[in-house]
Design a protein around this motif. Structure first.
Motif, PDB file in Angstrom:
ATOM      1  N   HIS A 166       0.899  -1.144   0.138  1.00  0.00           N
ATOM      2  CA  HIS A 166       0.146  -0.188  -0.118  1.00  0.00           C
ATOM      3  C   HIS A 166       0.921   1.172  -0.024  1.00  0.00           C
ATOM      4  CE1 HIS A 166       0.918  -0.979   4.064  1.00  0.00           C
ATOM      5  NE2 HIS A 166       0.585   0.328   4.449  1.00  0.00           N
ATOM      6  N   ARG A 167       2.081   1.201   0.216  1.00  0.00           N
ATOM      7  CA  ARG A 167       2.930   2.398   0.140  1.00  0.00           C
ATOM      8  C   ARG A 167       4.012   2.390  -1.038  1.00  0.00           C
ATOM      9  NH1 ARG A 167       3.685   1.294   5.685  1.00  0.00           N
ATOM     10  NH2 ARG A 167       5.646   0.453   5.342  1.00  0.00           N
ATOM     11  N   LEU A 168       3.753   1.181  -1.848  1.00  0.00           N
ATOM     12  CA  LEU A 168       4.804   0.968  -2.962  1.00  0.00           C
ATOM     13  C   LEU A 168       4.578   2.216  -4.071  1.00  0.00           C
ATOM     14  CD1 LEU A 168       6.754  -0.496  -4.656  1.00  0.00           C
ATOM     15  CD2 LEU A 168       4.799  -1.700  -5.816  1.00  0.00           C
ATOM     16  N   ASP A 169       3.535   2.847  -4.488  1.00  0.00           N
ATOM     17  CA  ASP A 169       3.371   3.916  -5.409  1.00  0.00           C
ATOM     18  C   ASP A 169       3.961   4.964  -4.843  1.00  0.00           C
ATOM     19  OD1 ASP A 169       1.344   4.027  -3.329  1.00  0.00           O
ATOM     20  OD2 ASP A 169      -0.213   4.922  -4.784  1.00  0.00           O
ATOM     21  N   ASP A 170       3.677   5.351  -3.595  1.00  0.00           N
ATOM     22  CA  ASP A 170       4.521   6.473  -2.845  1.00  0.00           C
ATOM     23  C   ASP A 170       5.855   6.564  -3.052  1.00  0.00           C
ATOM     24  OD1 ASP A 170       1.994   7.930  -2.527  1.00  0.00           O
ATOM     25  OD2 ASP A 170       1.622   7.203  -0.540  1.00  0.00           O
ATOM     26  N   ALA A 211       0.564   2.899  -9.029  1.00  0.00           N
ATOM     27  CA  ALA A 211      -0.709   3.704  -8.736  1.00  0.00           C
ATOM     28  C   ALA A 211      -1.862   2.927  -8.736  1.00  0.00           C
ATOM     29  CB  ALA A 211      -0.639   5.051  -9.410  1.00  0.00           C
ATOM     30  N   GLU A 212      -2.002   1.963  -9.697  1.00  0.00           N
ATOM     31  CA  GLU A 212      -3.207   1.111  -9.881  1.00  0.00           C
ATOM     32  C   GLU A 212      -3.406   0.245  -8.968  1.00  0.00           C
ATOM     33  OE1 GLU A 212      -2.986  -0.486 -13.727  1.00  0.00           O
ATOM     34  OE2 GLU A 212      -2.579   1.525 -14.672  1.00  0.00           O
ATOM     35  N   GLY A 213      -2.629  -0.073  -8.033  1.00  0.00           N
ATOM     36  CA  GLY A 213      -2.889  -0.950  -6.881  1.00  0.00           C
ATOM     37  C   GLY A 213      -1.907  -2.143  -6.989  1.00  0.00           C
TER      38      GLY A 213
END
Length: 283
Positions: A166-170, A211-213
């Protein structure tokens, strides 16, 4: 005679990857210290083994309290086996405190080598593996995370990180800002499991993809900073900072960005800017 502390690697996904000696150690240890006793039960069932010794929990929340108890058992001659949920103990997992305490008491510490998400991700990444550094988990707060990344922006060695899905995109977006959007990277998801996936590309593109999850356990491998074709002098460093400031960047951010471009420590750019100001050179 004092006992022996055994650090045992456990599968990071596929239970068939368990090292052969693991079953022997599980069966013969006087004490089995496990990060999660429920996961240990699933592991022992998969291996067809029943621990004969005492099973205790040993995780981040009770490491400090449990360590003296385990050291006491070791001093008394026990063979203590330490296992985590996946991979090698003490590598971003519980174990360091116990190892340090055992070493301080001159207790023998050995290991049952096993699977490692760090080395597996490196091997699959397609990035240079001759020199690398493991950075573990990044800070959760955005500012602290970006600051940590900027500290290693000029690092030439390949970088390896663990990250929560859940923090990968950031995190990838912060890497694009700190390292440059074109820095190559690989996101390794669910290693050795059914839905294993290796996504390779520039960190900017990977950030958009994430960002897509994304789900599952994540290891991120990032290319080291490229060698500079030519060494930039102090005057050129100052000029580049000036250009960025004139474009609206704050000096602190401009210095960090120029350091990344030049492949030099941020301090070197800062010193050049200070020296130019002292000499009353225009910025």
């Amino acid at each position: 005679m004092t006992g022996t502390l055994v650090l045992a690697g456990t599968p990071i996904g596929d239970m068939q990857d368990a090292p052969p000696r693991l079953a022997e150690e599980l069966a013969g240890a006087d004490v089995v210290a496990a990060e999660d006793t429920r996961r240990l039960r699933r592991l022992t069932q998969a291996l067809g083994v029943q621990p004969k010794g005492r099973v205790v929990s040993y995780f981040e929340g009770n490491e400090s309290a449990r360590t003296p108890e385990l050291v006491e058992a070791l001093v008394g001659g026990a063979r203590v086996l330490l296992v985590t949920d996946a991979g090698m103990p003490s590598v971003s997992d519980p174990g360091y405190r116990l190892v340090a305490a055992a070493v301080a008491k001159d207790i023998r510490v050995t290991a049952v080598p096993g699977p490692s998400a760090v080395l597996t991700a490196l091997a699959l990444s397609g990035l240079p593996v001759d020199r690398f550094c493991f950075e573990g988990f990044l800070p959760r707060k955005a500012g602290e995370r970006l600051s940590r990344l900027r500290e290693v922006a000029a690092e030439r060695r390949t970088l390896v990180y663990f990250e929560a899905p859940h923090r990968l995109d950031d995190t990838l977006a912060a890497m694009a800002e700190a390292f440059g959007a074109e820095r190559r990277a690989a996101v390794c998801r669910e290693l050795t499991k059914t839905y294993e996936e290796i996504k390779r590309g520039p960190v900017g593109e990977l950030a958009a993809w994430a960002a897509e999850g994304v789900r599952g356990e994540i290891t991120v491998v990032v290319e080291g900073a490229p060698e500079q074709a030519e060494e930039l002098g102090a005057d050129e460093l100052v000029r580049r900072v000036r250009v960025r400031e004139e474009a609206g960047e704050r000096r602190k951010e401009a210095i960090a960005a120029v350091a990344i471009e030049a492949g030099v420590p941020k301090r070197e750019v800062f010193d050049a800017v200070v020296a130019a100001k002292t000499a009353q050179k225009p910025l």
